[in-house]
Design an enzyme around this catalytic site. Sequence first.
Site, PDB file in Angstrom:
ATOM      1  N   CYS A 140       0.858  -1.180   0.000  1.00 30.58           N
ATOM      2  CA  CYS A 140       0.000   0.000   0.000  1.00 30.58           C
ATOM      3  C   CYS A 140       0.893   1.228   0.000  1.00 30.58           C
ATOM      4  CB  CYS A 140      -0.906  -0.002   1.238  1.00 30.58           C
ATOM      5  SG  CYS A 140      -1.949   1.455   1.322  1.00 30.58           S
ATOM      6  N   LEU A 141       1.111   1.755  -1.199  1.00 30.67           N
ATOM      7  CA  LEU A 141       1.997   2.921  -1.338  1.00 30.67           C
ATOM      8  C   LEU A 141       1.423   3.812  -2.428  1.00 30.67           C
ATOM      9  CD1 LEU A 141       4.680   4.125  -0.371  1.00 30.67           C
ATOM     10  CD2 LEU A 141       5.826   2.820  -2.148  1.00 30.67           C
TER      11      LEU A 141
END
Lengths: 197, 442
Positions: A91-92
């Site tokens: 999750c970036l």
Amino acid sequence: MVDFARVQKELHECNKDIEVSGISIKLKEDNNNSLTHLTGTIPGPLATPYEGGNFNIDIVLPDGYPFEPPRMQFATKVWHPNISSQSGAICLDILKDQWSPALTLKTALLSVQALLSAPEPDDPQDAVVAQQYLRDYQTFAATARYWTETFARSSTLGIEDKVKKLVEMGFPEAQVRSTLESVGGDENMALEKLCSG
Amino acid sequence: MLPSNGLLCKFYARGACRKGDHCEFSHDLNNTSNKLCTFYQRGVCSYGSRCRYDHVKVSRSHSSIPSSSSNSSQFLVADSVTQPSWTVSGGSTVVPSVTSELSTSSRAFSRTAKLAWSQRSGHHSLLDTADVEEYKGPDPANHSMCPYAAAGSCPRGKKCPHVHGDLCPSCGKHCLHPFRPDERQKHMKTCEKERKHLEALTLSQEIECSVCLERVLSKPTAAERKFGLLSDCEHPFCISCIKNWRSSSPASGMDVKSTLRACPICRKVSYFVVPSAIWFSTKEEKMEIVDNYKAKLRAIDCKHFNFGNGTCQFGASCFYKHTVKPGSYLWNSTLMPEIYSSSLTQMDSVDDYSSHTSADVDSDCVHVLFKYLYKSHSPLGMQLENDSDVEDSEDELAMAEEMALFLTLMGFQDSDDELDLSDYDDFCNPWSYDNFCDPWNY
């Protein structure tokens, strides 16, 4: 269509200063050496539970690259609030809506490395890990360290060490060697395969 | 005969001047002033004794003309003339000042002219002062430049009859005319401009696009060898990369306005991209590139606006030209009533509505004229002053066709409805008959 000229340049640039950054990108062997399927390796940042580990990241370049972000996910299991402990999904923001074509695979991997040292538990990918991070940091750190030791350390061992380790567990050497070869040298996957038969 | 000019008429001398008494040149063959050889006045006439003009000298004392009043300049002329080849390599600082004086005293006499006088001093002048003005000596500014000297070296050296130019500091060629200050400055300016352009081009060669990671000016095709300048930041990209990024379909929730319109490096949002063959080094240069580009676009008709038939989402801030064509939707719906009312007052007032249709004034006038003519031949039988000769419908059609041809020549070939002459009603439809006829109801 993927801009292969750019990908080649990126690989060349990245592997040039591999000693300094510790980040390397290689072609994935089991995919006919296609430039669209790569494996990146990042060292765990110092002074974190991930220190000493080497994390493999699976990279798939979409057709629109570099105008679309590369699809990255951890191939090595990792205990982190923003990385799925099951799938390795990351999750970036820069791998999603904040992607920019001026970013490269190397800078993206650097960002992932930075994510390891600076977790964002308020925007979690793995809720269990995030909850543990917030409620019981000690346990979180211990788990993360343990996962690093278990899953991310092995890749540093030579092939002979892995064979020796598995043989010590009671598997026949020939079988160990062939299994290790078939999974690309991954000790954990080899162990899984050996156990399942 | 008009006595204003004392020069002999060439044609009359050969016996064939068509202007007769109205000719502005002299038809007086006996006037000796007409027979003076101008070449002999300057020193050398190659015809020698065979020359059909008189080889007589004009006395110098006779020349009470402006140039003789400025003696100092004449002196200088004589000095410079003694240098046969006009090479002013060393004295380039002195000579231009001479030149400026020379150009003011255009009636300067040259050394050769004086030589001629000295040869036959016994002759008295046969000319009056007005005629002397015609026989001026060669102005050094009239001498042409030596192309050999400009290119490098002149084999004739100092004996060269042409002017050897001064060294231009920018291009390193001897191409500055020592006696033409205007030309000098012009050349220096263009030279300086070219030098800057070259410098910028060399700098541009090194610049890499951060998206394709290639040098922009080393790309394979000419179309790709262009930079894309972002209006609000100064990061270089090649035009194809930045356009690709800005037009790429927003994948995985990327926001068009904040992400795709932003610079890939600094994420500053820019509203337009300017293509340029060269990269800039200063803000002024960037401004120049952007202004040039905008000026270029302003000359092109907006395809979305489509001469008033379409809608352009950029409205008044569109970079392209918005021309309202006569007969278009916009013209019919909004503009015509205004024109109509303004032309009520007088026919000349076509100029008044030019402000409404910014660029299309001429064609608007034509259109109104067209309408006017059409109406004047209308079956309602309005009689205008000048249409009494055209009465039947055949003439009317011929007239319309003529106008249509005219409009086509003016570039209206693709305007469909109003040129469809077969259907007269269609043509008049936009304005109902009664309405249109009223203002012309004399």
